[in-house]
Scaffold this motif. Structure first.
Motif, short mmCIF file in Angstrom:
data_model
loop_
_atom_site.label_atom_id
_atom_site.label_comp_id
_atom_site.label_asym_id
_atom_site.label_seq_id
_atom_site.Cartn_x
_atom_site.Cartn_y
_atom_site.Cartn_z
N ARG A 51 0.85 -1.18 0.00
CA ARG A 51 0.00 0.00 0.00
C ARG A 51 0.89 1.24 0.00
N ALA A 52 0.45 2.27 -0.70
CA ALA A 52 1.21 3.52 -0.78
C ALA A 52 0.28 4.70 -0.49
N ARG A 53 0.83 5.68 0.20
CA ARG A 53 0.14 6.96 0.40
C ARG A 53 1.12 8.06 0.03
N PHE A 54 0.68 8.94 -0.87
CA PHE A 54 1.56 10.02 -1.32
C PHE A 54 0.92 11.36 -1.02
N SER A 107 7.65 -5.31 -7.18
CA SER A 107 6.65 -4.93 -8.18
C SER A 107 5.40 -4.36 -7.52
N ALA A 108 4.97 -4.98 -6.41
CA ALA A 108 3.78 -4.48 -5.71
C ALA A 108 4.03 -3.09 -5.15
N ASP A 109 5.23 -2.85 -4.60
CA ASP A 109 5.57 -1.51 -4.12
C ASP A 109 5.49 -0.49 -5.25
N LEU A 110 6.03 -0.83 -6.40
CA LEU A 110 6.06 0.11 -7.52
C LEU A 110 4.67 0.38 -8.07
N VAL A 111 3.87 -0.67 -8.20
CA VAL A 111 2.50 -0.47 -8.72
C VAL A 111 1.69 0.37 -7.73
N ALA A 112 1.81 0.06 -6.43
CA ALA A 112 1.11 0.88 -5.43
C ALA A 112 1.58 2.32 -5.47
N THR A 113 2.90 2.53 -5.66
CA THR A 113 3.44 3.88 -5.77
C THR A 113 2.87 4.60 -6.97
#
Length: 301
Positions: A51-54, A107-113
């Motif tokens: 999961r990513a929050r920007f 890959s999951a980190d990058l897609v979430a980002t």
């Protein structure tokens, strides 16, 4: 009277937030090279992910937490540059996925980002657009696409959407260590023409099996793929896991082809699933390695 501070003068255009998420995958149902030389893999999405929050800040620097997620930082910077508004922001990443095991954690980190930054900046984050964002960063699993897909991971390009399977459980044994999956996948293994023909046949069989929701047929393909992968990244538990699969009536074994894990593929919807799951746990606990259980992601529409 003094005017408002610089911080108070910022508007919603200056600071905005976006969130994104992506599933991991338990290795691959199948991975190999086709007769035309194309390297490919077939995903097995699981319920765990990143999961990513920007928080976009036009006037601030760009930071990522945890700080070692430098690939996500590179991607966020590229997206900010493409947006053309300058500035930076704060990217927060959180993941359930073990690193270096073949679960597509990077890959999951990058897609979430991509999804989180894109949501904040108003950029296109469709699966095809996410491929474009990620392509300059690294070879990538196809976790930006819903369901089970055939993905050209070196080219970062979708080859085919296969659909979804009934729910499955994977009882896994981690044989230990960590693998740099990016470096591993950049190496071009020699795959003789005969084996390339085998992979083409297996891919055809797998496409039919997924379409028919035939887990036994899927398991036959995944087991064969794990065997073929032994010449590239051997799993010491493969023979034992194959015997366990036969003994408890599991459809087959599935491996992380560029990772450290091997698992039993179980039909989570079968009437005897609780008993089979317990039998799998007990048998796998006797093998060298760390035991864990994964569940496939619910079918996405």
């Amino acid at each position: 009277m003094s005017g408002p501070t610089a911080a108070a003068r910022r508007t919603a255009v200056d600071i905005d937030e976006g969130t994104g998420a992506a599933r991991g995958t338990f290795g691959e149902l199948l991975q190999g090279v086709l007769p035309d030389g194309t390297a490919f893999l077939v995903t097995l999405p699981i319920s765990l992910g990143s999961r990513a929050r920007f928080r976009y800040d036009r006037h601030g620097p760009l930071q990522v937490y945890p700080a070692h997620k430098t690939k996500s930082l590179t991607l966020a910077r590229a997206m900010l540059d493409a947006h053309g508004a300058g500035g930076g922001g704060t990217l927060l990443l959180d993941s359930d996925l073990l690193v270096g095991k073949g679960l597509a954690s990077s890959s999951a980190d990058l897609v979430a980002t991509a999804r989180g930054v894109g949501a904040a900046l108003g950029l296109d984050t469709s699966p095809a657009a996410v491929e474009d964002w990620l392509r300059p960063v690294e070879p990538t699993d196809g976790v930006m696409h819903p369901g089970i897909v055939v993905f050209e991971h070196r080219a970062v390009r979708l080859r085919a959407l296969l659909g979804a399977l009934p729910p499955v459980t994977v009882v896994a044994v981690d044989e230990g260590g960590q693998l740099d999956t990016v470096s591993h996948n950049r190496r071009s293994p020699h795959v003789p023409p005969g084996s390339r023909d085998d992979y083409a046949r297996l891919l055809g069989d797998l496409a039919l099996a997924v379409r028919a929701a035939d887990l036994d047929a899927v398991g036959a393909v995944t087991t064969r793929s794990a065997v073929l992968n032994q010449c590239r990244l051997p799993k010491r538990n493969l023979d034992a896991m194959t015997r366990i699969a036969r003994g408890i009536g599991a459809p087959g074994v599935v491996c992380t082809h560029s990772g450290t894990m091997l698992g039993l593929l179980l039909d989570a919807g079968a009437a005897g699933h609780p008993e089979q799951l317990e039998a799998a746990r007990v048998a796998c606990a006797a093998l060298p390695g760390t035991l864990s259980v994964y569940r496939s992601a619910a079918a996405e529409r």
